[in-house]
Scaffold this motif. Structure first.
Motif, mmCIF file in Angstrom:
data_model
loop_
_atom_site.group_PDB
_atom_site.id
_atom_site.type_symbol
_atom_site.label_atom_id
_atom_site.label_comp_id
_atom_site.label_asym_id
_atom_site.label_seq_id
_atom_site.Cartn_x
_atom_site.Cartn_y
_atom_site.Cartn_z
ATOM 1 N N UNK A 22 -26.227 -39.192 -95.542
ATOM 2 C CA UNK A 22 -27.034 -37.627 -94.796
ATOM 3 C C UNK A 22 -28.103 -37.745 -95.402
ATOM 4 N N UNK A 25 -30.823 -40.082 -95.021
ATOM 5 C CA UNK A 25 -31.716 -39.896 -93.585
ATOM 6 C C UNK A 25 -32.885 -38.999 -94.105
ATOM 7 N N UNK A 26 -31.679 -37.740 -94.214
ATOM 8 C CA UNK A 26 -33.150 -36.415 -94.838
ATOM 9 C C UNK A 26 -34.873 -37.188 -95.803
ATOM 10 N N UNK A 29 -36.860 -38.909 -93.847
ATOM 11 C CA UNK A 29 -37.814 -38.588 -93.119
ATOM 12 C C UNK A 29 -38.159 -37.581 -93.397
ATOM 13 N N UNK A 45 -39.385 -30.618 -70.574
ATOM 14 C CA UNK A 45 -39.341 -31.270 -70.789
ATOM 15 C C UNK A 45 -40.955 -32.358 -70.207
ATOM 16 N N UNK A 89 -35.513 -17.574 -82.579
ATOM 17 C CA UNK A 89 -34.917 -18.271 -83.089
ATOM 18 C C UNK A 89 -36.694 -19.061 -83.339
ATOM 19 N N UNK A 100 -43.741 -35.083 -86.817
ATOM 20 C CA UNK A 100 -42.562 -34.897 -85.756
ATOM 21 C C UNK A 100 -41.848 -34.137 -86.140
ATOM 22 N N UNK A 102 -40.837 -30.064 -85.879
ATOM 23 C CA UNK A 102 -40.666 -29.011 -83.889
ATOM 24 C C UNK A 102 -40.397 -27.436 -84.065
ATOM 25 N N UNK A 106 -34.961 -22.826 -77.432
ATOM 26 C CA UNK A 106 -34.238 -22.965 -76.717
ATOM 27 C C UNK A 106 -33.591 -22.036 -75.151
ATOM 28 N N UNK A 111 -40.895 -26.440 -76.165
ATOM 29 C CA UNK A 111 -40.872 -27.806 -77.630
ATOM 30 C C UNK A 111 -42.360 -27.754 -77.608
ATOM 31 N N UNK B 31 -29.383 -18.734 -88.686
ATOM 32 C CA UNK B 31 -30.129 -19.873 -88.539
ATOM 33 C C UNK B 31 -31.580 -19.452 -88.626
ATOM 34 N N UNK B 35 -31.799 -24.000 -86.821
ATOM 35 C CA UNK B 35 -31.140 -23.504 -85.814
ATOM 36 C C UNK B 35 -30.374 -24.181 -85.989
ATOM 37 N N UNK B 81 -23.472 -26.524 -74.723
ATOM 38 C CA UNK B 81 -23.012 -26.287 -76.527
ATOM 39 C C UNK B 81 -22.030 -26.916 -77.238
ATOM 40 N N UNK B 123 -29.347 -30.182 -76.600
ATOM 41 C CA UNK B 123 -30.001 -29.565 -76.898
ATOM 42 C C UNK B 123 -30.890 -31.372 -76.592
ATOM 43 N N UNK B 126 -31.010 -30.933 -73.120
ATOM 44 C CA UNK B 126 -31.676 -30.056 -72.582
ATOM 45 C C UNK B 126 -33.075 -29.990 -72.417
ATOM 46 N N UNK B 127 -33.131 -30.187 -73.836
ATOM 47 C CA UNK B 127 -34.814 -29.859 -73.618
ATOM 48 C C UNK B 127 -35.529 -31.442 -73.494
ATOM 49 N N UNK B 128 -35.084 -32.276 -73.184
ATOM 50 C CA UNK B 128 -35.349 -33.861 -73.009
ATOM 51 C C UNK B 128 -36.169 -34.307 -73.885
ATOM 52 N N UNK B 129 -35.808 -33.842 -74.836
ATOM 53 C CA UNK B 129 -36.922 -34.377 -76.362
ATOM 54 C C UNK B 129 -35.813 -35.170 -77.237
ATOM 55 N N UNK B 131 -37.045 -35.199 -80.327
ATOM 56 C CA UNK B 131 -37.562 -34.966 -82.156
ATOM 57 C C UNK B 131 -36.312 -34.161 -82.004
ATOM 58 N N UNK B 132 -35.735 -33.894 -81.739
ATOM 59 C CA UNK B 132 -34.871 -32.656 -82.711
ATOM 60 C C UNK B 132 -33.507 -33.501 -83.436
ATOM 61 N N UNK B 134 -34.289 -34.753 -85.425
ATOM 62 C CA UNK B 134 -34.673 -34.484 -87.113
ATOM 63 C C UNK B 134 -34.219 -33.485 -88.179
ATOM 64 N N UNK B 135 -32.824 -33.018 -86.967
ATOM 65 C CA UNK B 135 -32.455 -31.236 -87.705
ATOM 66 C C UNK B 135 -30.902 -32.009 -88.438
ATOM 67 N N UNK B 137 -29.746 -34.454 -89.857
ATOM 68 C CA UNK B 137 -29.167 -34.983 -91.290
ATOM 69 C C UNK B 137 -28.545 -33.348 -92.271
#
Lengths: 126, 167
Positions: A22, A25-26, A29, A45, A89, A100, A102, A106, A111, B31, B35, B81, B123, B126-129, B131-132, B134-135, B137
């Motif tokens: 982890x 990976x972090x 990034x 989307x 949130x 990258x 975001x 939700x 996004x 969160x 999140x 979820x 997620x 649902x978000x169709x991306x 990119x997330x 990245x959260x 790690x």
């Protein structure tokens, strides 16, 4: 007793390996993130808008379900400052400016993502 | 499937405990930083049942918890979820326990990480991306820490709470 110790040693190896993975990976990034050029707004989307980060702007997006999020671009950073979602949130997240990164809402299926100039060009053409 | 009446009562108690722990956890706002960061307190009850009663019983308690927590405190989306997280996490925990190479700590750490992974996957859908991802790690690091704590607490409970007389 020896059996128990072996299990605990395995636990430690497992936890260390996972933490290392982890962490790497972090780190990767963090290392490869570049300051992005554009903020792209994606709703359910679909890309609905693209804004350059070097121009200050405030826009409000309304979702088909009726929710709203206000996006503010200021000082080269994008931030969601207001929203009607219950958890807030997206509002509580820090402003973003790196490639990258975001901000995700939700409940409103929104996004905001930062892309580099090259990517944004492609997106505009597409 | 035959379950004796005493086990039914015990499973009911454990399910209720898992639900209360889920609710307690929802009162602790974590969160704000990233999140999806969670303590996974309910996993204490799941790990306890997995070790004390068995895999089948753990699946039952997990199922009851997810459905009722969604009905009482959530909605269809939170159900998706937590279901994705629970299926991945429980499967991995059952398999890892079966190898008998790890204690409750290793088992609950894997459970915690896979719970996060399942939620990120939903997620992404649902978000169709993508990119997330990245959260992930960051979520994994917090998941490991929470998993170690949950594993230690579970180990104490498994040792101290006698349930054999219920069987």
């Amino acid at each position: 007793m020896k059996h128990l110790e072996k299990k605990q040693r395995n636990d430690i190896i497992l936890v260390a390996a996972l933490l290392a993975a982890a962490g790497i990976a972090f780190g990767a990034i963090q290392l490869f993130k570049k300051s992005g050029g554009y903020a792209v707004v994606v709703q359910e989307g679909r890309e609905v808008a693209t804004y350059p980060l070097d121009e200050d702007v405030t826009v409000t997006f309304t979702s088909p379900a009726g929710g709203y999020n206000t996006l503010v671009i200021k000082d080269g950073k994008a931030d969601v400052t207001e929203a009607d979602c219950p958890d807030k949130l997206c509002v509580n997240q820090h402003s973003i400016s790196y490639n990258g990164e975001t901000i995700v809402c939700l409940p409103n299926k929104l996004v905001v993502k930062i892309v580099s100039e090259a990517e944004a060009d492609v997106d505009i053409i597409a | 499937m035959k379950i004796n009446p005493k086990s039914v009562a015990l499973l009911g108690i454990c399910s209720a405990l898992a639900m209360v722990l889920s609710y307690l956890e929802s009162l602790i706002p974590l969160s704000f930083a990233v999140p999806g960061i969670k303590l996974g307190l309910a996993n204490i009850a799941i790990v306890f049942v997995l070790y004390k009663l068995g895999a089948k019983e753990a699946v039952i308690v997990s199922l009851v918890r997810i459905v009722w927590v969604a009905i009482l405190f959530g909605n269809a989306l939170t159900l998706a979820y937590s279901a994705a997280g629970a299926v991945l996490s429980l499967t991995a925990m059952i398999l890892l326990k079966r190898t008998e190479r790890f204690s409750t700590v290793g088992v609950s750490v894997i459970g915690g990480i896979l719970h996060n992974t399942g939620q990120i996957l939903v997620a992404m859908l649902v978000m169709e991306t993508a990119q997330i991802v990245y959260y992930l790690p960051v979520l994994c690091i917090s998941g490991i820490a929470a998993g170690v704590a949950v594993g230690l607490v579970s180990a104490i409970l498994i040792k101290r709470v006698p349930v054999d007389k219920f069987k």
